[in-house]
Design a protein around this motif. Structure first.
Motif, PDB file in Angstrom:
ATOM      1  N   UNK A   9      30.704  26.158  36.094  1.00 15.09           N
ATOM      2  CA  UNK A   9      30.759  27.454  36.756  1.00 15.09           C
ATOM      3  C   UNK A   9      30.725  28.531  35.685  1.00 15.09           C
ATOM      4  N   UNK A  10      29.817  29.482  35.820  1.00 12.73           N
ATOM      5  CA  UNK A  10      29.738  30.613  34.893  1.00 12.73           C
ATOM      6  C   UNK A  10      30.117  31.870  35.654  1.00 12.73           C
ATOM      7  N   UNK A  11      31.095  32.591  35.149  1.00 16.86           N
ATOM      8  CA  UNK A  11      31.563  33.822  35.782  1.00 16.86           C
ATOM      9  C   UNK A  11      31.302  35.002  34.854  1.00 16.86           C
TER      10      UNK A  11
END
Length: 163
Positions: A9-11
């Protein structure tokens, strides 16, 4: 089944600039002495705690239980009465963002009074919304006293702006 899964997951998050505390060798005025503030907070317990803390720093505190009441109190006050407004964001009747925009739109010489969000909404997009509404600073709940002191120092009327 039995193998598991792997997720990435990239935020993309923006970082809000911190409230700047005074330099260690600077003389700081007595916290809040001589300041009158308006505190807009709908939660009674949060209101009592915030009033206690602010009065402990020497401030005179007037309160409003929602954004509409905050706008009414500010509108009815003599010009220059408030040195600072602390504004919760999530309130009934009128939220803090709408209240800040309403205060900024008033035809008064003090409509530029510093407004500080005092809220549990602490994500980067929440901070951006407060700035877009015309607020000057953002304090996340639970309050960190050092950050609160820095805000009081920053907006103390005895300080020359731009120091």
């Amino acid at each position: 089944p039995g193998k598991g899964s792997c997720f990435t997951v990239a935020l993309p998050l923006a970082v809000a600039p911190p409230v700047q505390a005074p330099e260690e060798d600077e003389e700081i005025p007595v916290q809040g002495a001589g300041m009158r503030v308006l505190l807009a907070e709908d939660n009674e317990l949060n209101l009592l705690i915030a009033v206690d803390i602010l009065e402990g720093f020497g401030l005179t505190v007037d309160t409003a239980s929602d954004g509409s009441q905050a706008v009414d109190r500010f509108s009815a006050s003599p010009e220059g009465q408030y040195h600072l407004i602390f504004m919760d964001l999530r309130m009934p009747v009128m939220d803090g963002l709408a209240a800040a925009r309403a205060i900024r739109g008033l035809p008064r010489g003090d409509a530029g009074v510093p407004i500080v969000a005092m809220t549990a909404d602490a994500f980067a997009e929440d901070v951006e919304k407060t700035w877009a509404a015309g607020m000057n600073d953002h304090l996340a709940k639970p309050l960190e006293l050092d950050k609160l002191k820095a805000v009081l120092y920053k907006y103390h009327p005895d300080r020359k702006r731009g120091e």
